[in-house]
Design a protein around this motif. Structure first.
Motif, short mmCIF file in Angstrom:
data_model
loop_
_atom_site.label_atom_id
_atom_site.label_comp_id
_atom_site.label_asym_id
_atom_site.label_seq_id
_atom_site.Cartn_x
_atom_site.Cartn_y
_atom_site.Cartn_z
N VAL A 169 11.64 35.22 -37.70
CA VAL A 169 10.65 36.76 -38.35
C VAL A 169 10.78 37.92 -36.81
O VAL A 169 9.69 38.65 -37.20
CB VAL A 169 9.24 35.83 -38.50
CG1 VAL A 169 9.00 34.99 -39.75
CG2 VAL A 169 8.23 35.56 -37.55
N SER A 170 11.14 37.59 -35.65
CA SER A 170 11.00 38.22 -34.58
C SER A 170 11.74 39.92 -35.35
O SER A 170 11.63 40.99 -34.69
CB SER A 170 12.04 37.96 -33.79
OG SER A 170 13.86 37.88 -33.85
N VAL A 171 12.74 39.94 -36.51
CA VAL A 171 12.98 41.22 -36.47
C VAL A 171 11.79 42.31 -37.79
O VAL A 171 11.83 43.29 -37.50
CB VAL A 171 14.07 41.17 -37.95
CG1 VAL A 171 14.88 40.62 -37.35
CG2 VAL A 171 13.57 40.05 -38.97
N LEU A 172 10.39 41.62 -37.72
CA LEU A 172 8.94 42.06 -38.18
C LEU A 172 8.44 42.42 -37.33
O LEU A 172 7.95 43.21 -37.61
CB LEU A 172 8.73 41.69 -39.51
CG LEU A 172 9.71 40.18 -39.94
CD1 LEU A 172 8.14 38.82 -40.63
CD2 LEU A 172 9.97 41.80 -41.16
N ARG A 173 8.94 42.33 -35.96
CA ARG A 173 8.19 42.61 -34.43
C ARG A 173 8.13 43.69 -34.13
O ARG A 173 9.96 44.08 -34.76
CB ARG A 173 8.16 41.77 -33.66
CG ARG A 173 7.67 40.26 -34.33
CD ARG A 173 6.85 39.60 -32.95
NE ARG A 173 8.50 39.81 -32.37
CZ ARG A 173 8.86 38.84 -31.68
NH1 ARG A 173 8.48 37.24 -31.57
NH2 ARG A 173 9.47 38.65 -30.12
N SER A 174 7.75 44.93 -33.77
CA SER A 174 7.72 45.79 -33.91
C SER A 174 8.56 46.26 -32.03
O SER A 174 8.59 44.54 -31.62
CB SER A 174 6.36 46.87 -33.26
OG SER A 174 6.54 46.45 -31.46
N ARG A 206 9.68 33.47 -48.97
CA ARG A 206 9.25 32.37 -48.95
C ARG A 206 10.17 31.14 -48.63
O ARG A 206 9.59 30.56 -47.78
CB ARG A 206 7.93 32.39 -49.95
CG ARG A 206 6.51 32.77 -50.53
CD ARG A 206 5.75 32.96 -51.78
NE ARG A 206 5.29 33.65 -51.68
CZ ARG A 206 5.43 34.15 -52.50
NH1 ARG A 206 5.62 33.93 -53.96
NH2 ARG A 206 4.23 35.78 -53.53
N GLU A 207 10.74 30.93 -49.32
CA GLU A 207 11.19 29.68 -49.24
C GLU A 207 12.16 30.07 -47.40
O GLU A 207 12.25 29.09 -46.46
CB GLU A 207 12.81 29.34 -49.40
CG GLU A 207 13.23 28.84 -49.82
CD GLU A 207 13.28 27.36 -49.19
OE1 GLU A 207 13.78 26.20 -49.23
OE2 GLU A 207 12.11 26.77 -50.21
N TRP A 208 12.96 30.71 -47.36
CA TRP A 208 13.67 31.50 -45.67
C TRP A 208 12.06 31.21 -44.67
O TRP A 208 12.39 30.79 -44.17
CB TRP A 208 14.03 32.52 -45.72
CG TRP A 208 14.40 33.29 -44.77
CD1 TRP A 208 15.67 33.00 -43.80
CD2 TRP A 208 13.58 34.27 -43.94
NE1 TRP A 208 15.25 34.15 -43.29
CE2 TRP A 208 15.01 34.68 -42.53
CE3 TRP A 208 12.46 35.21 -43.68
CZ2 TRP A 208 14.11 35.89 -41.85
CZ3 TRP A 208 12.49 35.69 -43.00
CH2 TRP A 208 13.11 36.88 -41.95
N LEU A 209 11.34 31.55 -45.14
CA LEU A 209 10.18 31.41 -44.33
C LEU A 209 9.56 30.19 -43.49
O LEU A 209 9.61 29.45 -42.77
CB LEU A 209 8.96 32.66 -44.03
CG LEU A 209 8.66 33.49 -44.50
CD1 LEU A 209 7.53 34.77 -44.98
CD2 LEU A 209 8.81 34.23 -42.50
N ARG A 210 9.72 29.44 -45.42
CA ARG A 210 9.26 27.61 -44.91
C ARG A 210 10.00 27.05 -43.88
O ARG A 210 10.46 25.81 -43.52
CB ARG A 210 9.27 27.45 -46.75
CG ARG A 210 8.68 25.31 -46.44
CD ARG A 210 9.37 25.79 -47.93
NE ARG A 210 11.02 25.34 -47.92
CZ ARG A 210 11.30 24.54 -48.04
NH1 ARG A 210 10.31 23.20 -47.39
NH2 ARG A 210 12.16 23.48 -48.64
N ARG A 211 12.00 26.99 -43.92
CA ARG A 211 12.96 26.62 -43.43
C ARG A 211 12.42 27.41 -41.91
O ARG A 211 14.13 26.93 -41.57
CB ARG A 211 14.08 26.75 -44.02
CG ARG A 211 14.11 26.86 -45.72
CD ARG A 211 15.52 26.64 -46.49
NE ARG A 211 15.20 26.10 -47.50
CZ ARG A 211 17.01 25.97 -48.23
NH1 ARG A 211 17.71 26.96 -47.48
NH2 ARG A 211 16.62 25.65 -49.49
N GLY A 212 12.09 28.29 -42.09
CA GLY A 212 11.71 28.23 -40.47
C GLY A 212 12.50 30.21 -39.72
O GLY A 212 13.22 30.19 -39.37
N GLY A 213 12.47 30.32 -40.95
CA GLY A 213 13.47 32.21 -41.02
C GLY A 213 12.86 33.02 -40.13
O GLY A 213 11.69 33.18 -39.71
#
Length: 79
Positions: free
Chosen positions: A65-70, A56-63
């Motif tokens: 997320v492209s690795v989560l897309r197919s 959650r902290e990583w996402l809040r800081r703008g992590g």
């Protein structure tokens, strides 16, 4: 008049537990099919509370997320 009695007609009302579960399973199948038709796939995994806080902290800081897309969503096609 007949001496035989007719069985009582079941009253409409609450469905049995198994009927409700069958309805829920059917609804879940339909929902999954609609999501997959839109190119969405759900995976479920467990993590520790500490890991969840870190994510959650990583996402809040703008992590990233492209690795989560197919690969398909990224425009990469292999094969």
């Amino acid at each position: 008049m007949s001496s035989k009695s007719t069985p009582p007609t079941p009253r409409p009302g609450r469905a049995s537990l198994e009927e409700r579960r069958a309805q829920q399973r059917a609804a879940a199948r339909i929902y999954r099919a609609k999501q997959e038709a839109d190119g969405r796939y759900q995976t479920i995994f467990w993590m520790t509370m500490r890991q969840a806080v870190a994510v959650r902290e990583w996402l809040r800081r703008g992590g990233d997320v492209s690795v989560l897309r197919s690969n398909e969503e990224k425009g990469e096609h292999h094969g």
